[in-house]
Design a protein around this motif. Sequence first.
Motif, PDB file in Angstrom:
ATOM      1  N   GLY A  21       5.183   9.308   1.451  1.00  0.00           N
ATOM      2  CA  GLY A  21       5.623   8.375   2.472  1.00  0.00           C
ATOM      3  C   GLY A  21       6.832   7.581   2.061  1.00  0.00           C
ATOM      4  O   GLY A  21       7.541   7.923   1.111  1.00  0.00           O
ATOM      5  N   PHE A  22       7.034   6.502   2.769  1.00  0.00           N
ATOM      6  CA  PHE A  22       8.246   5.713   2.658  1.00  0.00           C
ATOM      7  C   PHE A  22       7.880   4.240   2.488  1.00  0.00           C
ATOM      8  O   PHE A  22       7.012   3.727   3.191  1.00  0.00           O
ATOM      9  N   GLN A  23       8.559   3.561   1.565  1.00  0.00           N
ATOM     10  CA  GLN A  23       8.409   2.118   1.411  1.00  0.00           C
ATOM     11  C   GLN A  23       9.526   1.451   2.201  1.00  0.00           C
ATOM     12  O   GLN A  23      10.702   1.603   1.877  1.00  0.00           O
ATOM     13  N   ALA A  24       9.156   0.751   3.241  1.00  0.00           N
ATOM     14  CA  ALA A  24      10.133   0.097   4.107  1.00  0.00           C
ATOM     15  C   ALA A  24      10.372  -1.321   3.608  1.00  0.00           C
ATOM     16  O   ALA A  24       9.537  -2.198   3.772  1.00  0.00           O
ATOM     17  N   ASP A  25      11.492  -1.535   2.987  1.00  0.00           N
ATOM     18  CA  ASP A  25      11.916  -2.846   2.530  1.00  0.00           C
ATOM     19  C   ASP A  25      13.045  -3.291   3.453  1.00  0.00           C
ATOM     20  O   ASP A  25      14.053  -2.600   3.580  1.00  0.00           O
ATOM     21  N   PHE A  69       4.399   3.818   4.387  1.00  0.00           N
ATOM     22  CA  PHE A  69       3.142   3.515   3.713  1.00  0.00           C
ATOM     23  C   PHE A  69       3.056   2.054   3.312  1.00  0.00           C
ATOM     24  O   PHE A  69       1.991   1.499   3.173  1.00  0.00           O
ATOM     25  N   ASP A  70       4.204   1.442   3.066  1.00  0.00           N
ATOM     26  CA  ASP A  70       4.262   0.109   2.494  1.00  0.00           C
ATOM     27  C   ASP A  70       5.408  -0.635   3.170  1.00  0.00           C
ATOM     28  O   ASP A  70       6.456  -0.048   3.441  1.00  0.00           O
ATOM     29  N   PHE A  71       5.212  -1.917   3.442  1.00  0.00           N
ATOM     30  CA  PHE A  71       6.225  -2.708   4.136  1.00  0.00           C
ATOM     31  C   PHE A  71       6.518  -3.986   3.371  1.00  0.00           C
ATOM     32  O   PHE A  71       5.601  -4.737   3.033  1.00  0.00           O
ATOM     33  N   GLN A 124      -1.575  -1.476   5.408  1.00  0.00           N
ATOM     34  CA  GLN A 124      -2.661  -2.401   5.100  1.00  0.00           C
ATOM     35  C   GLN A 124      -2.166  -3.762   4.651  1.00  0.00           C
ATOM     36  O   GLN A 124      -2.836  -4.765   4.847  1.00  0.00           O
ATOM     37  N   HIS A 125      -1.000  -3.780   4.018  1.00  0.00           N
ATOM     38  CA  HIS A 125      -0.492  -5.023   3.447  1.00  0.00           C
ATOM     39  C   HIS A 125       0.943  -5.255   3.889  1.00  0.00           C
ATOM     40  O   HIS A 125       1.738  -4.329   3.935  1.00  0.00           O
ATOM     41  N   VAL A 126       1.243  -6.485   4.188  1.00  0.00           N
ATOM     42  CA  VAL A 126       2.609  -6.907   4.455  1.00  0.00           C
ATOM     43  C   VAL A 126       2.986  -7.810   3.291  1.00  0.00           C
ATOM     44  O   VAL A 126       2.330  -8.812   3.037  1.00  0.00           O
ATOM     45  N   CYS A 127       4.017  -7.418   2.566  1.00  0.00           N
ATOM     46  CA  CYS A 127       4.391  -8.098   1.322  1.00  0.00           C
ATOM     47  C   CYS A 127       5.758  -8.755   1.466  1.00  0.00           C
ATOM     48  O   CYS A 127       6.573  -8.344   2.282  1.00  0.00           O
TER      49      CYS A 127
END
Length: 161
Positions: A21-25, A69-71, A124-127
């Motif tokens: 997946g992709f980490q969206a920063d 996958f990650d934001f 699942q998490h917003v960082c």
Amino acid sequence: MHSWRRNVELLEMVGRPKSVGFQADMAHTMLFTMGYNAPEDALLEDGFDDNALAAAYRKMANALRPWMFDFHVAQNDGTVKGEGSHDKTGRHCQPLDPHGKLDIVRDAGAWLRGEDGQPTRAVQHVCWDGCMFPNAVMMQQQTWNDVLAVMVKVRDAHGWN
């Protein structure tokens, strides 16, 4: 991985959406819209305004969101920094920086809501991503007050509880 279009192509070629997946920063992906590292895939022209940025950012996020996958919530002032193989990475700035280009709450919605405008709950998490702040900044209470305040605004605006 310097272009939104090349990221999508690679992820589609791999074809493993549950494994890769992709980490969206927000700060880094803003560079995709500007074409800093891949001018042929720029979605903005020099001198862009807030409306153009919002539309370009949403177009880029719509293409990559299925792979997210990650934001990471972040702010960018439209400049780059770095060295070596990361010589043009997004310059994070504090959430209330007057030079910040993103409307953090609005632009977080490009990732957290589908094209239909409904919250996707796809992560699942917003960082918060403040990895590029000096330690002295991270040790200031006001930094954390500002970060937490904008995180609450993102949560409230996009259906997190």
